[in-house]
Design a protein around this motif. Structure first.
Motif, mmCIF file in Angstrom:
data_model
loop_
_atom_site.group_PDB
_atom_site.id
_atom_site.type_symbol
_atom_site.label_atom_id
_atom_site.label_comp_id
_atom_site.label_asym_id
_atom_site.label_seq_id
_atom_site.Cartn_x
_atom_site.Cartn_y
_atom_site.Cartn_z
ATOM 1 N N LEU A 140 -4.403 1.501 3.593
ATOM 2 C CA LEU A 140 -3.619 2.423 4.411
ATOM 3 C C LEU A 140 -4.546 3.541 4.859
ATOM 4 O O LEU A 140 -5.177 4.192 4.016
ATOM 5 N N ILE A 141 -4.611 3.772 6.155
ATOM 6 C CA ILE A 141 -5.571 4.733 6.679
ATOM 7 C C ILE A 141 -4.851 5.873 7.379
ATOM 8 O O ILE A 141 -4.020 5.644 8.261
ATOM 9 N N ASP A 142 -5.156 7.098 6.995
ATOM 10 C CA ASP A 142 -4.591 8.250 7.685
ATOM 11 C C ASP A 142 -5.537 9.443 7.569
ATOM 12 O O ASP A 142 -6.656 9.301 7.089
ATOM 13 N N ALA A 143 -5.084 10.591 8.019
ATOM 14 C CA ALA A 143 -5.923 11.788 7.984
ATOM 15 C C ALA A 143 -5.240 12.843 7.125
ATOM 16 O O ALA A 143 -4.031 13.004 7.189
ATOM 17 N N VAL A 144 -6.017 13.555 6.315
ATOM 18 C CA VAL A 144 -5.460 14.612 5.460
ATOM 19 C C VAL A 144 -6.403 15.811 5.477
ATOM 20 O O VAL A 144 -7.601 15.661 5.729
ATOM 21 N N LEU B 84 -10.855 11.620 6.616
ATOM 22 C CA LEU B 84 -10.281 10.309 6.902
ATOM 23 C C LEU B 84 -9.990 9.650 5.563
ATOM 24 O O LEU B 84 -10.900 9.440 4.767
ATOM 25 N N ARG C 278 -6.453 4.624 1.547
ATOM 26 C CA ARG C 278 -5.881 4.253 0.255
ATOM 27 C C ARG C 278 -5.841 2.744 0.168
ATOM 28 O O ARG C 278 -5.478 2.082 1.140
ATOM 29 N N ALA D 55 -11.044 10.596 11.894
ATOM 30 C CA ALA D 55 -10.303 11.858 11.773
ATOM 31 C C ALA D 55 -11.071 12.952 12.497
ATOM 32 O O ALA D 55 -12.296 13.013 12.419
ATOM 33 N N PRO E 198 -6.136 18.601 10.600
ATOM 34 C CA PRO E 198 -6.575 17.205 10.719
ATOM 35 C C PRO E 198 -5.701 16.383 11.652
ATOM 36 O O PRO E 198 -4.477 16.479 11.605
ATOM 37 N N LEU F 1 -5.379 12.224 13.128
ATOM 38 C CA LEU F 1 -5.853 10.854 13.026
ATOM 39 C C LEU F 1 -6.093 10.355 14.440
ATOM 40 O O LEU F 1 -5.176 10.316 15.250
ATOM 41 N N ALA G 11 -1.389 14.727 11.457
ATOM 42 C CA ALA G 11 -1.554 14.242 10.087
ATOM 43 C C ALA G 11 -0.196 14.086 9.426
ATOM 44 O O ALA G 11 0.691 14.918 9.597
ATOM 45 N N VAL H 142 1.768 9.338 10.926
ATOM 46 C CA VAL H 142 1.530 7.916 11.092
ATOM 47 C C VAL H 142 0.326 7.506 10.256
ATOM 48 O O VAL H 142 -0.621 8.267 10.097
ATOM 49 N N ALA H 143 0.376 6.307 9.697
ATOM 50 C CA ALA H 143 -0.783 5.752 9.004
ATOM 51 C C ALA H 143 -1.009 4.331 9.489
ATOM 52 O O ALA H 143 -0.072 3.660 9.906
ATOM 53 N N PHE H 144 -2.248 3.882 9.476
ATOM 54 C CA PHE H 144 -2.540 2.502 9.825
ATOM 55 C C PHE H 144 -2.684 1.694 8.548
ATOM 56 O O PHE H 144 -3.215 2.183 7.554
ATOM 57 N N SER H 145 -2.213 0.471 8.615
ATOM 58 C CA SER H 145 -2.228 -0.372 7.426
ATOM 59 C C SER H 145 -2.880 -1.699 7.751
ATOM 60 O O SER H 145 -2.738 -2.231 8.838
ATOM 61 N N ILE H 146 -3.605 -2.247 6.809
ATOM 62 C CA ILE H 146 -4.230 -3.541 7.027
ATOM 63 C C ILE H 146 -4.259 -4.308 5.731
ATOM 64 O O ILE H 146 -4.432 -3.740 4.659
#
Lengths: 248, 248
Positions: A175-179, A198, A201, B178, B196, B198, B221, B224-228
Motif C-alpha cells: 500500500l503506497i501513500d504519502a505521510v 513516501l 506498507r 511524494a 505531503p 501523493l 495525504a 487515497v493510497a495505491f495498492s498492489i
DNA sequence: GGTGCTCGCTTGTTTGTACAAGTTCCCTTA
DNA sequence: TAAGGGAACTTGTACAAACAAGCGAGCACC
C-alpha cells in the motif's frame, strides 16, 4: 532447466532494449517468430505474453504487436528488498539496525501475522551514503529467532533470511501513500518534521502463504519513486480511499 | 462473445470472494476443474492464470494452488479515470476545470506527446465534497480540440473523450512519489504549503500506441493510497531512484 | 524414533491443429 | 473521388496429447 519461452522472451527483450525495434514499431508476427526460433506458435505466444506483462509490448487481436517502451522493469525481489534493488541498479547502499524488541502485536498485525508476539525492528537505509529510507518491520514469531541473530549492519535481510533459514519471499501486498514526517522520522532521515515522505506498507508471505513480515517503510521525498506500466487488459495497481484498508 | 476461460475465471473468483475457499485453502486441481467445467486443461489453466494475475491465488509447480486473498482488485479504467474509480467504489465525487490554455510543450512533454502544442488543463477533483486531487494534464495536439469542447464541470473526461471521439485509453505508465504542496497546490486543496502530497505522473496512449496525455496528479495525504499485489513470478511495480526518469 | 527413498499427484512446458474474431489494405463500384 | 466490400493476414480461443519437474505422503530401513 530454463524454459524455452523464457529464452525466446529474453532474446526479444534484448533486441527491444537494444533499440532494434523503435517505440511504436511492429514486432514480427507470431508465425514469423515461430519459424525464426523453430518453435511452435504456442511457445512464441508465451514468450511475447511475458513481454506484454512487463509492459514492453502491447497486442490487439488482428493487428501485429507494437513496441510500447524500451526500459526494463525489475524483478520481484527488487521490490521487496532494498539491497537487491540498490545493487541491481548500481547504487551504493548501506543499512543500520537502530532498535529491536519483542512486543505484542497490534490488532492489524495480529490479523496478518497471527496471534503470537512480533519482533519489531527499526532500520535506516542509506543510498549514496545519504539516509533515504526508514523501515519499521514487524516479523512473525516463527522467524523472529533468525532475525535476532542478524548483525546490526546486515546489508540484505532478505538474502540473510534465505541463507540462514531458507525463507523465500514469494507473495506481497503493498500500500503506497504519502505521510508527513514524525519527529523520529525527521531526526533519523535528516529532514524537517512534517515534510513529505513516501510510505510503502507491505505484508510479505512465503510461497506456502505463511506470513513473514509486516512493514512500514518511509522514503525521503525525491529519493525514490515507484513506477508501473499497465494496459487495458490487466493491471495490478489499485487505488484505495483513505486508510480504511490497513487499519491503524 | 465472452471467452470460456473468462467465464470459468468469473465463477471461481465468485466462489473465492464468497468465501467458499478460505484464505490459505487449496483449490481443486486442474484436472478436477477441467472435469467439472467440461473444458480442456489448457482452458482451465488460462482461467486460473487470470486469478493468479489478480493476486487471488498463488501456484507452485507440484503443489495445488492456494488461495491468497479474498478482496477484488479494480480494472484498468479505474486506475486511469478518477470518476470511474470513484463511481465503482460508491464515492460521491465531482470535478471542476480551473484553467485551460494552449502552450508549447516542455522538452519532457515533447518527447512523450510529439512536437506540437499541448493543451494544458488544471482540474480539481472532489471526493465526498472535499477537494482531494489536483490534475495538471497536458493533452496532445490531436485531441486538444475535443478536450476544449468539454464543459468545465465534466465529471469523467475519460468517458467524454470516448463518447465524443471514440478515444480509448489502453496503455499507461505511472510514476508515483511524494512531494510537498506548492502555494497553488495548498490553496486549491485546502492544505498548508509544504504538506505531503501523493503524486502520480502518468502518460497514457491509445491501443495503437498514440500518446494522448501526460499528467501530474497530486492527492492530498490520507485521501487515497495505491495498492498492489505481486508474486515472485511477475510484478509490474518498480522503484526508481530520484527524478532521473521523468525529466523536469 | 527418525531418516531417507520411492511413488503418485499436480503443475509447468511444448507441440500440433482448428476455428473465431479483428485489422489492414486493396480493389471495385457508385 | 469517396464509399463499400472483400481477401489476406494476424491475434485470440479451445482442444488434445505427451513429457518434465516439483511436492507430499507413506513406506522401508537403520
Amino acid at each position: 532447466m530454463v524454459a524455452r519461452y523464457e529464452l525466446i522472451a529474453d532474446e526479444l527483450r534484448g533486441e527491444i532494449l537494444a533499440g532494434a525495434y523503435p517505440m511504436g514499431a511492429q514486432l514480427p508476427s507470431e508465425s514469423e517468430l515461430a519459424a525464426r526460433f523453430g518453435a511452435a506458435r504456442g511457445t512464441v505466444r508465451q514468450a511475447v505474453a511475458v513481454l506484454a506483462a512487463e509492459g514492453l509490448v502491447g497486442s490487439r487481436q488482428g493487428a501485429r504487436r507494437i513496441v510500447l517502451g524500451n526500459a526494463r522493469s525489475q524483478s520481484f525481489a527488487e521490490l521487496h528488498s532494498f539491497a537487491q534493488w540498490a545493487r541491481a541498479n548500481g547504487h551504493r547502499y548501506g543499512g543500520l539496525m537502530i532498535n529491536q524488541r519483542r512486543r505484542p502485536p497490534t490488532p492489524a498485525e495480529a490479523a496478518r501475522l497471527g496471534p503470537g508476539e512480533v519482533l519489531d525492528v527499526l532500520r535506516v537505509r542509506t543510498l549514496e551514503d545519504e539516509p533515504v529510507l526508514l523501515e519499521r518491520t514487524a516479523y512473525a514469531e516463527w522467524i523472529a529467532p533468525v532475525v535476532e541473530e542478524l548483525p546490526p549492519d546486515c546489508e540484505s535481510v532478505t538474502q540473510a533470511l534465505y541463507d540462514s533459514a531458507g525463507v523465500v519471499f514469494a507473495y506481497g501486498e503493498h500500500l503506497i501513500d504519502a505521510v508527513p514526517a514524525s519527529a523520529q522520522d525527521a531526526r533519523l532521515l535528516g529532514v524537517r518534521r512534517g515534510s513529505p515522505l513516501l510510505r510503502q506498507r507491505r505484508v510479505t508471505t512465503t510461497h506456502e502463504g505463511r506470513p513473514v513480515e509486516c512493514s512500514d517503510d518511509r522514503y525521503r521525498a525525491g529519493s525514490v519513486a515507484f513506477s508501473i506500466r499497465n494496459s487495458i487488459g490487466a493491471n495490478p495497481l489499485v487505488r484505495h480511499a483513505g486508510d480504511l484498508h490497513f487499519g491503524a
